[in-house]
Design a protein around this motif. Structure first.
Motif, short mmCIF file in Angstrom:
data_model
loop_
_atom_site.label_atom_id
_atom_site.label_comp_id
_atom_site.label_asym_id
_atom_site.label_seq_id
_atom_site.Cartn_x
_atom_site.Cartn_y
_atom_site.Cartn_z
N SER A 105 -1.30 5.01 5.39
CA SER A 105 -2.51 4.12 5.46
C SER A 105 -3.56 4.79 4.50
CB SER A 105 -2.91 4.09 6.94
OG SER A 105 -3.06 5.59 7.37
N ILE A 221 4.19 -1.17 2.90
CA ILE A 221 2.79 -1.40 3.28
C ILE A 221 2.18 -0.06 2.57
CG2 ILE A 221 2.73 -0.44 5.67
CD1 ILE A 221 0.85 -2.97 6.12
N GLU A 281 -5.80 -4.14 9.64
CA GLU A 281 -4.49 -4.42 9.18
C GLU A 281 -4.04 -5.75 9.34
OE1 GLU A 281 0.08 -2.15 9.52
OE2 GLU A 281 -1.99 -0.95 10.09
N ASN A 284 -3.14 -7.76 4.46
CA ASN A 284 -2.38 -6.73 3.84
C ASN A 284 -1.89 -7.19 2.47
OD1 ASN A 284 -2.05 -4.57 6.01
ND2 ASN A 284 -1.44 -6.49 7.03
N HIS A 288 3.05 -9.03 6.96
CA HIS A 288 3.53 -7.98 8.02
C HIS A 288 4.65 -8.34 8.91
CE1 HIS A 288 2.24 -4.43 10.22
NE2 HIS A 288 1.03 -4.42 9.50
N THR A 324 -8.85 -2.94 3.21
CA THR A 324 -8.23 -2.98 4.31
C THR A 324 -7.64 -1.60 4.70
OG1 THR A 324 -6.03 -3.42 3.05
CG2 THR A 324 -7.42 -5.37 3.90
N HIS A 326 -4.57 -0.54 4.52
CA HIS A 326 -3.31 -0.34 3.61
C HIS A 326 -3.53 -1.16 2.39
CE1 HIS A 326 -0.73 1.30 6.89
NE2 HIS A 326 -1.17 0.32 7.66
#
Length: 627
Positions: A105, A221, A281, A284, A288, A324, A326
């Motif tokens: 992250s 991610i 999150e 992304n 996801h 974001t 990620h």
């Protein structure tokens, strides 16, 4: 800074136009420009070490990604991994920076009046401290004035103690801000099914795979989950409603609550004075997971899309920059609007078309083999399946509505895999015949059928080494073609287990000390309940009162009919024994095996030991691709 961003947008408009007419275009460099924008430098020492000198993170570990895609990695996944491998400190806009590539992250740093406001302090304290040190080195030293957790997953709060101390939080020097329900969900997700989730996560993230062109290349991610010390400092400020506004160390922030999307407790953040939108999150650089392969409750794709629609309505025409938790930021209202609408549409399409096909009578596996995004959505890199995938997610939508059962009576009481496999192998002429058929399918490139046949052989006889080797080869070849990082990791982890056996997991996994400390007593008793072994209990029965003076708690815990139940503050009846101790001592007794002899008791002094003797510890390193 405004001039630089304006120039970036102009350059990107050309790149974006070039890629708009076709499937994903490898000549489109827009994401590379976004990912590189604002780079200020990285750590001089690439190795981040733990207190004992253990390696927690190596910034050079993914240097192999700098070259062209090899045959052993899907080129689309290679491109995504290259983008994720950019590490260091990046200026998003004046007053806002991100440290990326130090964990799965991002850590976001906002300059307040007196110190840093940090959004999402990574997974472990070691990489969090390294991120803070880098920001202080490049931008000037500041204390941390506030931590903000966007949601209840460990890679967004686990590094807290690497940036602030509990003493400073207790003294009011640091605010810790989180969405409503954060603490409950942060500690609960890995309690009941923690051992199974942790074992499966080693497949999903490729924990034991070497990093390299024939191993783990990323987690889709982000690069990987840092294996350092996970911590947790409970929130001191709770966000409860959309539209709530706070001034945090002089910075205005507005919040959008998004419960039940990517996490059960999650929120987005808007910085109105900077025109920066942080979608946590919920948006992304990849599709996801609606259901993560490691296991969790199924998420609601319809609600996820609805909250993105709300984000567009609330902030779409007010945001110049989107960041974001990620991946990399996006710049310009037109770019952001197009991205949000198409990302939203991907989740809505996933939900609606899965349900449409379900209502036409298709089963989960049939839908998974047929569903595909329309070209206008599928050609966008951020809708590709590097982390989640249409195939896996459609089965999750099916499961959310229908459960595991597909309505075919043959599946009401299926045989166990090993039993079924042995019968199939015998019916098909024995192991040699089945192995020959599997090899023939493999030679023709029919890996799914070759794998299905070899898998039957392995489950019929785990010692069949030729079958194990062939199944491993099918997994390795499917890994080489997989666009999904998680599918690649899972295939390669399966091949590794077939070749060398189960690798023992290191450390306590889900039982991080801070998580245990913040787990409610009712959750801990639920944990004991799922460890009760009927074969040990037989016809036994007992009840005990547990008294924790430090928490002013009293619970009556009973076992009868091989079921453990509990009641807070019992008003009637009497337990066989009463046991009084600090809750920490109970944790040591119940979970670590400390003897009960040191516990103050009344009545039947052996009652607690009998009850705890009926518990069975979980198996943390169970086999997955063998019986």
């Amino acid at each position: 800074m405004k001039t630089l961003i304006a120039g970036l947008w102009a350059a990107l408009a050309l790149a974006g136009a070039a890629s708009a007419a076709a499937a994903p275009d490898y000549n489109d460099r827009r994401d590379y420009a976004f990912a590189d924008f604002g780079f200020l430098g990285t750590r001089a020492d690439p190795k981040i070490l733990g207190a004992g000198g253990n390696l927690v993170w190596d910034l050079n570990a993914y240097d192999f990604l700098k070259g062209p895609a090899p045959a052993s990695v899907n080129p689309s996944l290679w491109r995504q991994s290259q983008l994720l491998a950019r590490h260091g400190l990046f200026e998003v806009t004046k007053g806002v920076w991100q440290v990326r590539g130090f964990d799965i992250s991002n850590a976001t740093f906002i300059a307040g009046k007196t110190g840093w406001i940090v959004i999402d302090p990574l997974t472990s304290s070691e990489v969090a401290k390294a991120a803070l040190d880098l920001a202080n080195e490049k931008l000037g030293a500041r204390p941390v004035a506030a931590l903000i957790y966007t949601h209840s997953h460990g890679d967004h709060f686990g590094g807290a103690r690497g940036m602030v101390t509990q003493a400073d939080v207790d003294a009011g020097k640091v605010k810790v801000i989180a969405p409503s329900g954060f603490l409950e969900h942060a500690v609960s997700e890995n309690v009941i099914a923690g051992p199974a989730m942790t074992r499966r996560a080693t497949y999903q993230f490729g924990t034991f795979l070497p990093k390299g062109v024939t191993g783990q290349v990323s987690a889709g991610i982000g690069l990987a989950v840092s294996p350092g010390t996970m911590t947790l400092i409970p929130p001191t400020v709770e966000i409860t409603r959309t539209g709530q506004e706070l001034v945090v160390d002089g910075v205005r922030m507005q919040f959008q609550m998004t419960p039940g999307t990517e996490a059960p407790s999650e929120m987005n953040i808007y910085l109105p004075d900077l025109k920066v939108l942080d979608l946590a999150e919920n948006a992304n650089p990849t599709m996801h997971n609606v259901l993560t392969p490691r296991g969790a409750l199924v998420r609601d794709a319809k609600e996820w899309a609805a909250y993105l629609s709300e984000s567009i309505r609330l902030y779409g025409d007010k945001s110049d920059i989107l960041m974001t938790s990620h991946g990399w930021p996006r710049f310009g209202q037109a770019v952001i609007g197009d991205y949000l609408a198409k990302h939203r549409d991907a989740y809505k399409y996933l939900h609606d078309q899965t349900v449409r096909l379900m209502n036409e009578g298709l089963t989960g596996s049939e839908i998974a083999n047929r569903i595909k995004l329309p070209e206008a959505l599928d050609r966008e890199w951020y809708n590709r399946g590097y982390y989640g995938s249409m195939s896996f997610n459609s089965r999750a939508v099916y499961q959310r509505y229908m459960g595991w059962y597909d309505a075919n009576p043959v599946n009401l009481a299926p045989l166990e895999p090993a039993d079924e496999a042995a019968r199939y192998v015998a019916m098909m002429g024995g192991p040699a015949s089945v192995l020959a058929a599997a090899q023939s399918a493999f030679d023709k490139g029919d890996d799914r059928w070759a794998g299905a046949l070899a898998n039957r052989l392995v489950f019929a006889d785990a010692a069949n080494q030729p079958a194990r080797d062939l199944l491993a080869r099918t997994y390795e070849r499917q890994a080489a073609g997989a666009e999904s990082s998680l599918w690649r990791n899972i295939y390669l982890a399966g091949a590794q287990e077939l070749r060398v056996g189960v690798r023992p997991a290191a450390g306590p996994g889900a039982a991080a000390l801070d998580l245990v400390r913040n787990t409610s007593t009712t959750m801990l008793l639920d944990l004991l309940a799922v460890r009760l072994d009927p074969d040990k209990v037989k016809d036994g029965a007992v009840s005990v009162d547990l008294v924790f003076p430090d928490r002013k708690e009293r619970f009556r815990v009973s076992v009868r009919n091989s079921v453990l139940t509990y009641e807070a503050d019992p008003k009637t009846g009497k337990a066989a024994g009463v046991f009084t101790m600090p809750r920490a001592q109970f944790l040591a007794v119940a979970l670590v095996g400390q003897p009960t002899s040191g516990v103050a008791s009344e009545g039947d002094a052996g009652a607690l030991a009998r009850m705890l003797g009926w518990l069975t510890a979980p198996t943390p390193n169970f086999a997955i691709v063998t019986p």
